[in-house]
Design an enzyme around this catalytic site. Structure first.
Site, PDB file in Angstrom:
ATOM      1  N   PHE A 109       0.808  -1.219   0.000  1.00 34.38           N
ATOM      2  CA  PHE A 109       0.000   0.000   0.000  1.00 34.38           C
ATOM      3  C   PHE A 109       0.839   1.266   0.000  1.00 34.38           C
ATOM      4  CE2 PHE A 109       0.858  -0.389   4.554  1.00 34.38           C
ATOM      5  CZ  PHE A 109       1.098   0.932   4.915  1.00 34.38           C
ATOM      6  N   LYS A 155      -1.076  -7.712  -8.820  1.00 33.42           N
ATOM      7  CA  LYS A 155      -2.035  -7.717  -7.723  1.00 33.42           C
ATOM      8  C   LYS A 155      -1.633  -6.588  -6.775  1.00 33.42           C
ATOM      9  CE  LYS A 155      -2.935  -8.642  -3.870  1.00 33.42           C
ATOM     10  NZ  LYS A 155      -3.501  -7.771  -2.743  1.00 33.42           N
ATOM     11  N   GLU A 212      -5.157  -3.972  -1.960  1.00 36.43           N
ATOM     12  CA  GLU A 212      -6.588  -3.673  -2.053  1.00 36.43           C
ATOM     13  C   GLU A 212      -6.958  -2.385  -1.317  1.00 36.43           C
ATOM     14  OE1 GLU A 212      -6.023  -6.853   1.194  1.00 36.43           O
ATOM     15  OE2 GLU A 212      -5.110  -6.254  -0.710  1.00 36.43           O
ATOM     16  N   ARG A 213      -6.002  -1.814  -0.582  1.00 34.86           N
ATOM     17  CA  ARG A 213      -6.274  -0.546   0.109  1.00 34.86           C
ATOM     18  C   ARG A 213      -6.092   0.659  -0.817  1.00 34.86           C
ATOM     19  NH1 ARG A 213      -2.571  -1.943   5.398  1.00 34.86           N
ATOM     20  NH2 ARG A 213      -3.899  -3.571   6.300  1.00 34.86           N
ATOM     21  N   SER A 260       5.674  -7.222   3.994  1.00 35.39           N
ATOM     22  CA  SER A 260       6.256  -7.556   5.296  1.00 35.39           C
ATOM     23  C   SER A 260       7.127  -8.796   5.196  1.00 35.39           C
ATOM     24  CB  SER A 260       5.149  -7.789   6.322  1.00 35.39           C
ATOM     25  OG  SER A 260       4.445  -8.991   6.023  1.00 35.39           O
ATOM     26  N   CYS A 269       9.764   1.483   3.536  1.00 38.76           N
ATOM     27  CA  CYS A 269      10.683   0.427   3.963  1.00 38.76           C
ATOM     28  C   CYS A 269      12.102   0.959   4.104  1.00 38.76           C
ATOM     29  CB  CYS A 269      10.647  -0.748   2.987  1.00 38.76           C
ATOM     30  SG  CYS A 269      11.349  -0.383   1.370  1.00 38.76           S
ATOM     31  N   GLU A 277       9.179  -3.346  13.540  1.00 39.93           N
ATOM     32  CA  GLU A 277       9.152  -2.311  12.515  1.00 39.93           C
ATOM     33  C   GLU A 277       7.879  -1.494  12.746  1.00 39.93           C
ATOM     34  OE1 GLU A 277       9.490  -1.735   7.670  1.00 39.93           O
ATOM     35  OE2 GLU A 277       8.635  -3.592   8.455  1.00 39.93           O
TER      36      GLU A 277
END
Length: 498
Positions: free
Chosen positions: A148, A172, A175-176, A225, A280, A382
């Site tokens: 996201f 893909k 979805e957010r 993640s 990240c 994190e």
């Protein structure tokens, strides 16, 4: 209310009544919905990609590059719309969204050079009248699963280069934040990409699992993640697929006593709090060498942080926006509180910021925590939010040991005026991307992006030269045309040039 669908074989499609809410993090309200695909959606996308692949693979690289050149022009022409979509779904302030888009465009620029990038080696007369050469051929249908926090840039790390190399691609997205991804995909079609070469399937874990398991997909790229990255890499590799999976991070900056402290503070502010810390490569830990340096650093940081503004994406005077969800906000707040409970000093507390006109937005203010230790939960996790923690050490060696012992090895930097210290640091630090007075050492498009240890699973990093190798296979061809006037005998031994 707008509903975001898939892009399959050149058509926008809503193939399910199963939808999920898309929140505007600035307001906390649901403003769109996204169709969640399933097995049938993936099957249709793979079928479209497989049908398009033979013609696209045979398309000369220079023609593929021309599509990317037009795509770059369209991205630049539609920058305002793209950044607005990023802001609506992610909350990123426009100036930050523009930076994200530009770094993505630079990867498209790199893909425009694919005719040069795909050139193999050639050797004449490796044996008597024998020539040998190598080619880099596409894999077929490949897929990408993206996070996201960079809904435009991270996908642009993947599919422009993969497609320019002759592959067909299935994306893909998170979805957010699907809106900007779909809009950009439509721009690529407008640039002249044939239907089926690039497909977008929205969904959740069901779609991810199907992409990994599908026999028609040859490679998987992932950013997210660490637990998910490791799981995807393990599953995909077991199925014989090529996989690059980029995971989490805990990026440290060493602040030496001789550092230009004012410059270090300015650099840390942007690196820690830009994009609400949801990067990240965000610098989330400052390791100060010596109490004098630490005291000065904390004093200057806390003073500078008084002027930082958190707020809605529409206001470009804001420095950063909300975090992605209410649940993520609460997680960040919990980690700040845990640091306080463990004995750390919350010097600047951003747990309950007031944002005029936006009482329900997912806001966390800039937070500074001093006297953090490596045993604390806030250090081990994190945080992925606008939180900067200060760890105090007595020497550079102690600082490097802390970094090298951490399970993540994504990015790091050192602030110093000492060239010898900088050289020693860059030679011996066990991290994949290193900055010397550069807080966000994200490689440019013609290098490659990848961390070490549990920040990266795979052998070839993202984009750049490694990206070309990831999305192609080397084929070596050895050729001889025997003379019609010479009859050759049978040889049973291994051929050599001795």
């Amino acid at each position: 209310m707008e509903t975001i669908g898939h892009l399959i074989n050149g058509e926008i499609r809503a193939d399910s009544e199963n939808t999920q809410a898309i929140f505007n993090p600035s307001t906390g309200s649901v403003e769109k919905r996204v169709v969640l695909g399933g097995v049938a959606s993936v099957e249709d996308a793979v079928a479209a990609a497989k049908a398009a692949y033979p013609v696209w693979r045979a398309t000369p690289p220079i023609r593929r590059a021309r599509v990317m050149q037009e795509f770059k022009r369209l991205l630049e022409a539609n920058a305002d719309t793209i950044c607005r979509l990023i802001g609506e779904e992610h909350g990123k302030i426009k100036h930050d969204a523009m930076g994200e888009l530009q770094r993505g465009i630079e990867n498209v620029e790199y893909a425009c050079g694919v005719p040069e990038l795909l050139k193999g080696e050639h050797s004449r007369n490796v044996g008597p009248n024998i020539d040998s050469w190598s080619e880099f051929q596409p894999l077929g249908v490949v897929a990408g699963i993206t996070p996201f926090n960079f809904p435009v840039m991270v996908p642009l790390w993947m599919y422009p280069l993969a497609i320019a190399c002759g592959n067909c691609f299935i994306l893909k997205p998170s979805e957010r934040v699907p809106g900007s991804t779909l809009f950009v995909a439509q721009l690529l079609q407008e640039a002249g990409l044939p239907p089926g070469v690039f497909n977008v399937v929205n969904g959740d874990r069901e779609v991810v699992d199907q992409l990994i398991a599908h026999k028609g997909i040859s490679a998987i790229s992932f950013v997210g993640s660490t637990p998910v990255a490791e799981a995807i890499y393990t599953k995909a590799s077991a199925l014989g697929k090529r996989c690059q999976a980029l995971g989490g991070a805990k990026n440290h900056a060493i602040v030496m006593p001789d550092a230009d402290m004012d410059n270090a503070v300015n650099q840390l502010l942007g690196a820690a709090f830009g994009s609400s810390g949801e990067r990240c490569m965000a610098l989330s830990v400052a390791v100060a060498v010596g109490d004098a340096a630490a005291d000065m650093l904390v004093s200057k940081l806390s003073a500078a942080m008084e002027d930082l503004k958190v707020g809605a994406f529409e206001d470009e005077s804001n420095d950063f926006g909300p975090v992605i969800t209410e649940a993520h906000k609460e997680r960040i707040l919990g980690l700040i509180t845990s640091a306080e409970d463990d004995g750390a000093d919350v010097v600047v507390d951003g747990r309950r910021p007031y944002v005029d006109g936006y009482p329900f937005g997912f806001y966390v203010g800039a937070t500074l925590i001093d006297r953090v230790t490596t045993s604390m939960e806030s250090y081990r996790q994190e945080i992925f939010g606008p939180v900067l923690q200060v760890v105090r050490v007595n020497s550079m060696e102690e600082a490097m040991q802390i970094i090298n012992e951490h399970e993540y090895g994504n990015g790091t930097c050192i602030f110093t005026r000492d060239g010898e210290a900088a050289r020693y640091f860059s030679d011996h630090i066990e991290v994949g991307m290193v900055g010397i007075n550069v807080p966000l050492p994200v490689p440019v498009a013609y290098h490659s992006f990848g961390g070490w240890k549990r920040s990266f699973f795979g052998d070839l990093s993202a984009y750049g030269p490694d990206g070309v190798r990831f999305y192609t296979r080397r084929k070596t061809i050895t050729q001889r045309w025997p003379s019609m006037n010479v009859r050759e005998g049978v040889t049973f031994s291994m051929p050599t040039m001795k």
